[in-house]
Every structure is written in structure tokens, then in C-alpha cells.
Motif scaffolding. Structure first.
Motif, PDB file in Angstrom:
ATOM      1  N   GLY A 253       0.560  -1.209   0.071  1.00 32.36           N
ATOM      2  CA  GLY A 253       0.090   0.285   0.044  1.00 32.36           C
ATOM      3  C   GLY A 253       0.966   1.516   0.209  1.00 32.36           C
ATOM      4  O   GLY A 253       0.390   2.232   0.108  1.00 32.36           O
ATOM      5  N   ALA A 254       2.124   1.256  -0.383  1.00 25.55           N
ATOM      6  CA  ALA A 254       2.965   2.255   0.030  1.00 25.55           C
ATOM      7  C   ALA A 254       2.706   3.410  -0.888  1.00 25.55           C
ATOM      8  O   ALA A 254       2.328   2.402  -2.797  1.00 25.55           O
ATOM      9  CB  ALA A 254       3.870   2.013  -0.285  1.00 25.55           C
ATOM     10  N   ASP A 255       2.475   4.172  -0.858  1.00 25.95           N
ATOM     11  CA  ASP A 255       2.421   5.340  -2.427  1.00 25.95           C
ATOM     12  C   ASP A 255       3.998   5.956  -3.175  1.00 25.95           C
ATOM     13  O   ASP A 255       4.106   5.687  -4.608  1.00 25.95           O
ATOM     14  CB  ASP A 255       1.470   7.078  -2.308  1.00 25.95           C
ATOM     15  N   ASP A 256       5.493   5.692  -2.574  1.00 30.33           N
ATOM     16  CA  ASP A 256       6.120   5.466  -3.738  1.00 30.33           C
ATOM     17  C   ASP A 256       7.187   4.830  -2.112  1.00 30.33           C
ATOM     18  O   ASP A 256       6.725   4.532  -1.374  1.00 30.33           O
ATOM     19  CB  ASP A 256       6.675   7.024  -3.215  1.00 30.33           C
ATOM     20  N   TYR A 257       8.758   4.538  -2.778  1.00 32.32           N
ATOM     21  CA  TYR A 257       9.680   4.176  -2.431  1.00 32.32           C
ATOM     22  C   TYR A 257      10.854   4.446  -2.815  1.00 32.32           C
ATOM     23  O   TYR A 257      11.175   4.316  -3.734  1.00 32.32           O
ATOM     24  CB  TYR A 257       9.309   2.369  -2.525  1.00 32.32           C
ATOM     25  N   LEU A 258      12.205   4.644  -1.372  1.00 35.04           N
ATOM     26  CA  LEU A 258      13.222   6.168  -2.271  1.00 35.04           C
ATOM     27  C   LEU A 258      14.371   4.790  -1.205  1.00 35.04           C
ATOM     28  O   LEU A 258      13.795   4.627  -0.200  1.00 35.04           O
ATOM     29  CB  LEU A 258      13.022   7.514  -1.597  1.00 35.04           C
ATOM     30  N   PRO A 259      15.195   4.352  -1.903  1.00 31.51           N
ATOM     31  CA  PRO A 259      16.290   3.955  -1.369  1.00 31.51           C
ATOM     32  C   PRO A 259      17.517   4.770  -0.853  1.00 31.51           C
ATOM     33  O   PRO A 259      17.204   5.173  -1.008  1.00 31.51           O
ATOM     34  CB  PRO A 259      16.582   2.560  -2.983  1.00 31.51           C
ATOM     35  N   LYS A 260      18.081   3.718   0.197  1.00 30.64           N
ATOM     36  CA  LYS A 260      19.589   4.450   1.182  1.00 30.64           C
ATOM     37  C   LYS A 260      20.442   4.209   0.333  1.00 30.64           C
ATOM     38  O   LYS A 260      20.334   2.997  -0.249  1.00 30.64           O
ATOM     39  CB  LYS A 260      19.295   4.977   1.958  1.00 30.64           C
ATOM     40  N   PRO A 261      21.125   5.102   0.294  1.00 30.72           N
ATOM     41  CA  PRO A 261      21.283   6.135   0.259  1.00 30.72           C
ATOM     42  C   PRO A 261      20.378   7.701  -0.730  1.00 30.72           C
ATOM     43  O   PRO A 261      20.280   6.724  -1.753  1.00 30.72           O
ATOM     44  CB  PRO A 261      22.706   7.284   0.190  1.00 30.72           C
ATOM     45  N   PHE A 262      20.018   8.375  -0.161  1.00 30.27           N
ATOM     46  CA  PHE A 262      19.497   9.631  -1.283  1.00 30.27           C
ATOM     47  C   PHE A 262      19.661  10.595  -1.127  1.00 30.27           C
ATOM     48  O   PHE A 262      20.173  11.320  -0.021  1.00 30.27           O
ATOM     49  CB  PHE A 262      17.777   9.481  -1.357  1.00 30.27           C
ATOM     50  N   ALA A 263      19.850  11.924  -2.442  1.00 36.88           N
ATOM     51  CA  ALA A 263      19.912  13.140  -1.670  1.00 36.88           C
ATOM     52  C   ALA A 263      18.985  13.355  -2.120  1.00 36.88           C
ATOM     53  O   ALA A 263      17.765  12.664  -2.024  1.00 36.88           O
ATOM     54  CB  ALA A 263      19.971  13.943  -3.920  1.00 36.88           C
ATOM     55  N   MET A 264      18.924  14.930  -0.694  1.00 33.06           N
ATOM     56  CA  MET A 264      17.842  14.897  -0.009  1.00 33.06           C
ATOM     57  C   MET A 264      16.985  15.676  -1.002  1.00 33.06           C
ATOM     58  O   MET A 264      15.296  15.868  -0.980  1.00 33.06           O
ATOM     59  CB  MET A 264      18.765  16.144   1.264  1.00 33.06           C
ATOM     60  N   GLY A 265      17.238  16.829  -2.570  1.00 32.18           N
ATOM     61  CA  GLY A 265      16.491  16.588  -3.286  1.00 32.18           C
ATOM     62  C   GLY A 265      15.332  15.938  -4.111  1.00 32.18           C
ATOM     63  O   GLY A 265      14.371  16.307  -4.116  1.00 32.18           O
TER      64      GLY A 265
END
Length: 224
Positions: free
Chosen positions: A94-106
Motif C-alpha cells: 500500500g505504499a505510494d512511493d519507495y526511495l532506497p538509501k542513500p538518497f539525495a535530499m533534493g
């Protein structure tokens, strides 16, 4: 916009919280899955950011329980895991999006903006709770053959309750969400408008109730 951010790494939590607040988001930060679930169920948020790997409850467990409870607040998952299978599991939960680490703050900020835009775009025009139906286009509240067009503030309050069915909203949440952050209205105005809505429900013959939980807030509940 009010966000809930759950992250168990103190340095990461501080950095992300600071950048979100710098960009004018209101942020509640918690450090384990149990607190994330409790906050998400007791407060009203425009978006939730969950780290997957957390103590007590994982981000996935929190997400699953929120969706099972009927919470439709958009969720962005953050994790060190980058495998496709893990992303699929999160999205299927049910997630709307997914961002793997490490990530840029932007990139994080861009994902948050996109998540909040989707929240507005995908809000349905017709909300249903038990025998009640709220048409958001014409502010009409209907139960069976009976219907009433709600004045602006009653409509906004009922819409908020229906979007957060069975989730307890504090009086302060209701005041801020309906009357705005800069309102000079007294908190008593919330009680007055809740009374108006209760009378509307009674006149329509609805079995849906606005229930008060002492010291916690209000929920909209349909009979099981």
C-alpha cells in the motif's frame, strides 16, 4: 502540510527533519515502528515517511496495519534495501512511493511533493461510510432517499471525518484542518459544528455516529 517521519537512526532523523522543516513542512519525528503506528492513528497527517528497518514494528508492518485500519494517507517508504522484490513488497502493501538509501535530499523533497500532489489528485468525488454518502462536488450528504446540502464548514468537517474513518482526530486537529493554522477561532467552535453534524445525521436517519473519546478526540464510525 503536516508530515509524520519515522526513522531509527538519530543522525538521519535529525538531518531529514531539519531539511523538511526548512522547506516549511510541519514534521512529527518518531524513532520506532510502534510510535509511528500510534502517531499515524491518533493524528491527522498529509503524508507519512517510513523507514522500513525499524525496531518494534517494521515500516512494512506499520504500513499494513494502517491500510487495514482504513488509513489512506499517502506513504513514502525509505530503506537501505534496493532489490526489486523489496520495492514490490512495499508497493503491494500500500505504499505510494519507495526511495532506497542513500538518497539525495533534493530527491526526497521531490518525492514528498509528488506524494502530496497525488493525495489531492486521487481523493474520490464520493465518500462512503456505512449508510452515508458524501458527494464532494456538490457538498451533498445522503442517507438512503434523504439528502442535505451542507454549508461550507460543515462540509469540510464531515469530509475530514469521512477521509479518516475510525481514526481518532483531536479537537486541535479538526480546528487546524478546517479553520486553518492562522485561525483566531476558539476551540469551542469545533464542538458546535460537531453538534450540527450530529443533528444532520439524526435528521437523515443514519446509523453512522460521531463518537467522542475522552481526552483523545473524535471518530466517525459505522455499525459493524
Amino acid at each position: 502540510m503536516k508530515l509524520l517521519y519515522a526513522e531509527d537512526e538519530p543522525a538521519m532523523a535529525e538531518a531529514v527533519t531539519d531539511i523538511l522543516r526548512y522547506h516549511k513542512y510541519s514534521v512529527d519525528t518518531v524513532y520506532d515502528g510502534r510510535d509511528a503506528l500510534d502517531y499515524a492513528l491518533s493524528e491527522t497527517y498529509d503524508g507519512i515517511i517510513l523507514d522500513v528497518m525499524m525496531p518494534k514494528l517494521s515500516g512494512l508492518e506499520v504500513l499494513q496495519r494502517l491500510r487495514q485500519a482504513g488509513c489512506r494517507t499517502p506513504v513514502l517508504l525509505l530503506t537501505a534495501k534496493s532489490e526489486v522484490e523489496d520495492r514490490i513488497e512495499g508497493l503491494d502493501a500500500g505504499a505510494d512511493d519507495y526511495l532506497p538509501k542513500p538518497f539525495a535530499m533534493g530527491e526526497l523533497l521531490a518525492r514528498v511533493r509528488a506524494m502530496l500532489r497525488r493525495r489531492e489528485e486521487f481523493t474520490p468525488n464520493r465518500l462512503v461510510c456505512g449508510d452515508l454518502e458524501l458527494d464532494q462536488q456538490n457538498a451533498t450528504l445522503r442517507c438512503g432517499e434523504k439528502a442535505v446540502v451542507l454549508p461550507k464548514l460543515e462540509f469540510q468537517l464531515m469530509e475530514l471525518l469521512m477521509l479518516n474513518q475510525e481514526i481518532c482526530l483531536s479537537t486541535e486537529d479538526l480546528l487546524v484542518k478546517v479553520w486553518g493554522y492562522e485561525t483566531e477561532a476558539d476551540i469551542g467552535v469545533v464542538w458546535v459544528y460537531l453538534s450540527y453534524l450530529r443533528k444532520r445525521l439524526a435528521a437523515l436517519g443514519s446509523q453512522v455516529e460521531i463518537k467522542a473519546r475522552r481526552g483523545v478526540g473524535y471518530t466517525l464510525e459505522a455499525p459493524k
